[in-house]
Design a protein around this motif. Structure first.
Motif, PDB file in Angstrom:
ATOM      1  N   UNK A   1      52.380 -10.678 -21.615  1.00 18.04           N
ATOM      2  CA  UNK A   1      51.307  -9.812 -22.062  1.00 18.04           C
ATOM      3  C   UNK A   1      50.306  -9.475 -20.980  1.00 18.04           C
ATOM      4  N   UNK A   2      49.807 -10.495 -20.302  1.00 17.62           N
ATOM      5  CA  UNK A   2      48.801 -10.247 -19.263  1.00 17.62           C
ATOM      6  C   UNK A   2      49.386  -9.469 -18.099  1.00 17.62           C
ATOM      7  N   UNK A   3      50.621  -9.782 -17.725  1.00 17.98           N
ATOM      8  CA  UNK A   3      51.276  -9.047 -16.644  1.00 17.98           C
ATOM      9  C   UNK A   3      51.407  -7.572 -16.992  1.00 17.98           C
ATOM     10  N   UNK A   4      51.951  -7.293 -18.188  1.00 16.24           N
ATOM     11  CA  UNK A   4      52.183  -5.910 -18.578  1.00 16.24           C
ATOM     12  C   UNK A   4      50.872  -5.163 -18.773  1.00 16.24           C
ATOM     13  N   UNK A   5      49.890  -5.843 -19.359  1.00 14.60           N
ATOM     14  CA  UNK A   5      48.585  -5.220 -19.550  1.00 14.60           C
ATOM     15  C   UNK A   5      47.960  -4.860 -18.202  1.00 14.60           C
ATOM     16  N   UNK A   6      48.080  -5.764 -17.239  1.00 14.64           N
ATOM     17  CA  UNK A   6      47.533  -5.506 -15.909  1.00 14.64           C
ATOM     18  C   UNK A   6      48.232  -4.356 -15.216  1.00 14.64           C
ATOM     19  N   UNK A   7      49.570  -4.288 -15.371  1.00 17.25           N
ATOM     20  CA  UNK A   7      50.324  -3.197 -14.744  1.00 17.25           C
ATOM     21  C   UNK A   7      49.904  -1.846 -15.319  1.00 17.25           C
ATOM     22  N   UNK A   8      49.773  -1.798 -16.632  1.00 13.90           N
ATOM     23  CA  UNK A   8      49.397  -0.538 -17.288  1.00 13.90           C
ATOM     24  C   UNK A   8      47.971  -0.146 -16.912  1.00 13.90           C
ATOM     25  N   UNK A   9      47.055  -1.088 -16.991  1.00 15.96           N
ATOM     26  CA  UNK A   9      45.656  -0.776 -16.670  1.00 15.96           C
ATOM     27  C   UNK A   9      45.491  -0.370 -15.210  1.00 15.96           C
ATOM     28  N   UNK A  10      46.354  -0.879 -14.350  1.00 17.65           N
ATOM     29  CA  UNK A  10      46.272  -0.532 -12.939  1.00 17.65           C
ATOM     30  C   UNK A  10      46.642   0.906 -12.639  1.00 17.65           C
ATOM     31  N   UNK A  11      47.211   1.598 -13.625  1.00 20.47           N
ATOM     32  CA  UNK A  11      47.616   2.987 -13.428  1.00 20.47           C
ATOM     33  C   UNK A  11      46.844   3.974 -14.298  1.00 20.47           C
ATOM     34  N   UNK A  12      45.871   3.470 -15.067  1.00 18.84           N
ATOM     35  CA  UNK A  12      45.121   4.345 -15.973  1.00 18.84           C
ATOM     36  C   UNK A  12      44.302   5.364 -15.172  1.00 18.84           C
ATOM     37  N   UNK A  13      44.356   6.644 -15.541  1.00 14.78           N
ATOM     38  CA  UNK A  13      43.539   7.640 -14.837  1.00 14.78           C
ATOM     39  C   UNK A  13      42.052   7.402 -15.093  1.00 14.78           C
ATOM     40  N   UNK A  14      41.233   7.851 -14.162  1.00 16.92           N
ATOM     41  CA  UNK A  14      39.797   7.598 -14.266  1.00 16.92           C
ATOM     42  C   UNK A  14      39.041   8.729 -14.950  1.00 16.92           C
ATOM     43  N   UNK A  15      39.768   9.598 -15.658  1.00 16.24           N
ATOM     44  CA  UNK A  15      39.092  10.721 -16.311  1.00 16.24           C
ATOM     45  C   UNK A  15      38.751  10.447 -17.772  1.00 16.24           C
ATOM     46  N   UNK A  16      39.014   9.202 -18.241  1.00 15.47           N
ATOM     47  CA  UNK A  16      38.671   8.843 -19.611  1.00 15.47           C
ATOM     48  C   UNK A  16      39.649   9.320 -20.663  1.00 15.47           C
ATOM     49  N   UNK A  17      40.779   9.873 -20.260  1.00 14.69           N
ATOM     50  CA  UNK A  17      41.732  10.435 -21.226  1.00 14.69           C
ATOM     51  C   UNK A  17      42.645   9.386 -21.841  1.00 14.69           C
ATOM     52  N   UNK A  18      42.650   8.163 -21.282  1.00 14.60           N
ATOM     53  CA  UNK A  18      43.541   7.104 -21.762  1.00 14.60           C
ATOM     54  C   UNK A  18      42.739   5.820 -21.962  1.00 14.60           C
ATOM     55  N   UNK A  19      42.938   5.182 -23.107  1.00 16.28           N
ATOM     56  CA  UNK A  19      42.330   3.881 -23.394  1.00 16.28           C
ATOM     57  C   UNK A  19      43.451   2.859 -23.599  1.00 16.28           C
ATOM     58  N   UNK A  20      43.275   1.675 -23.018  1.00 17.48           N
ATOM     59  CA  UNK A  20      44.274   0.608 -23.138  1.00 17.48           C
ATOM     60  C   UNK A  20      43.581  -0.625 -23.706  1.00 17.48           C
ATOM     61  N   UNK A  21      44.101  -1.153 -24.818  1.00 21.21           N
ATOM     62  CA  UNK A  21      43.466  -2.282 -25.503  1.00 21.21           C
ATOM     63  C   UNK A  21      44.497  -3.357 -25.826  1.00 21.21           C
ATOM     64  N   UNK A  22      44.089  -4.615 -25.658  1.00 21.50           N
ATOM     65  CA  UNK A  22      44.924  -5.747 -26.055  1.00 21.50           C
ATOM     66  C   UNK A  22      44.673  -6.008 -27.544  1.00 21.50           C
ATOM     67  N   UNK A  23      45.688  -5.762 -28.372  1.00 14.33           N
ATOM     68  CA  UNK A  23      45.559  -5.885 -29.821  1.00 14.33           C
ATOM     69  C   UNK A  23      46.268  -7.126 -30.365  1.00 14.33           C
ATOM     70  N   UNK A  24      46.659  -8.035 -29.484  1.00  9.97           N
ATOM     71  CA  UNK A  24      47.491  -9.167 -29.897  1.00  9.97           C
ATOM     72  C   UNK A  24      46.876  -9.960 -31.035  1.00  9.97           C
ATOM     73  N   UNK A  25      45.594 -10.296 -30.916  1.00  9.98           N
ATOM     74  CA  UNK A  25      44.952 -11.142 -31.924  1.00  9.98           C
ATOM     75  C   UNK A  25      44.696 -10.414 -33.235  1.00  9.98           C
ATOM     76  N   UNK A  26      44.779  -9.105 -33.238  1.00  9.77           N
ATOM     77  CA  UNK A  26      44.449  -8.331 -34.443  1.00  9.77           C
ATOM     78  C   UNK A  26      45.621  -8.173 -35.401  1.00  9.77           C
ATOM     79  N   UNK A  27      46.842  -8.417 -34.896  1.00  2.00           N
ATOM     80  CA  UNK A  27      48.025  -8.181 -35.715  1.00  2.00           C
ATOM     81  C   UNK A  27      48.872  -9.450 -35.827  1.00  2.00           C
ATOM     82  N   UNK A  28      49.160  -9.860 -37.058  1.00  2.00           N
ATOM     83  CA  UNK A  28      50.211 -10.852 -37.292  1.00  2.00           C
ATOM     84  C   UNK A  28      51.547 -10.107 -37.302  1.00  2.00           C
TER      85      UNK A  28
END
Length: 224
Positions: free
Chosen positions: A81-108
């Motif tokens: 999870x942390x690896x993949x989250x870091x990889x994705x966040x490392x490529x997010x554009x800086x124009x605010x068009x994409x939001x990336x959130x860790x939802x692990x604890x919110x879903x069973x």
């Protein structure tokens, strides 16, 4: 547990699997650029895909579900999870068009798999279970709102059933009680591992790594 999944049904608690939400007006084009498969499909579509590094090696290996027009859910392994989250966040554009959130604890999440899985789930929901493999549908299961994904990591018929964490215990009890007449057993991750090995499903970090390309890993069918 392995035999129950093959011959009857088994219920697996996969709540620890990492869940990443990618949303926003630019989410579809962002994921299309990072993924080797085509993921910006219609709402409800589930796609198995990888994300590749500059050498073509596999950096991430997971499913992407288009939940809404601008909302995608990624499900990946607990340890990644942390690896993949870091990889994705490392490529997010800086124009605010994409939001990336860790939802692990919110879903069973519970995996209900096996040839009797439909017999267990069917009486608990007024909603039809006629949607095909690699599709998602919103259901009500025993009065619990559920995001049902027709996917499997063990090779048998069934669903991954996601619900808000506060409903998790109630959903498990309902599935468990309904399954007793059908030989339902509780299964663990070691049973998942033996079943997925039998099916030939890969695990990132063991079977596939950043050093292998999809072609070398036997996953060329994922490359669009």
């Amino acid at each position: 547990e392995h035999r129950a999944a093959r011959e009857a049904a088994a219920l697996f608690d996969e709540s620890s699997f990492a869940k990443i939400e990618v949303s926003g007006a630019g989410a579809a084009s962002f994921l299309e650029r990072l993924c080797d498969n085509r993921v910006a499909r219609d709402v409800g579509a589930i796609t198995y895909t990888q994300m590749l590094n500059r050498r073509g090696g596999i950096e991430c290996d997971f499913t992407v579900t288009r939940v809404e027009q601008e909302v995608f859910q990624i499900v990946t392994g607990t340890a990644f999870g942390n690896h993949d989250l870091g990889w994705i966040r490392g490529h997010v554009p800086d124009d605010g068009s994409v939001r990336v959130s860790d939802m692990t604890a919110r879903w069973a999440c519970f995996g209900l798999w096996g040839p009797r899985a439909r017999d267990v789930l069917g009486p608990l929901t007024p909603d039809p279970l006629d949607f095909p493999y690699m599709r998602m549908r919103e259901l009500t299961v025993a009065d619990v709102p559920v995001r049902a994904m027709r996917v499997t990591f063990v090779g048998e018929l069934g669903w991954e059933l996601y619900c808000p964490t506060e409903y998790g215990a109630g959903l498990w009890r309902a599935l468990w009680d309904a399954g007793q007449a059908h030989g339902l057993r509780a299964g663990g991750y070691r049973a998942i591992d033996s079943l997925r090995l039998e099916k030939g499903y890969r695990v990132w970090g063991a079977d596939i790594t950043p050093d292998e390309t999809p072609g070398e890993a036997g996953l060329g069918f994922c490359v669009s």
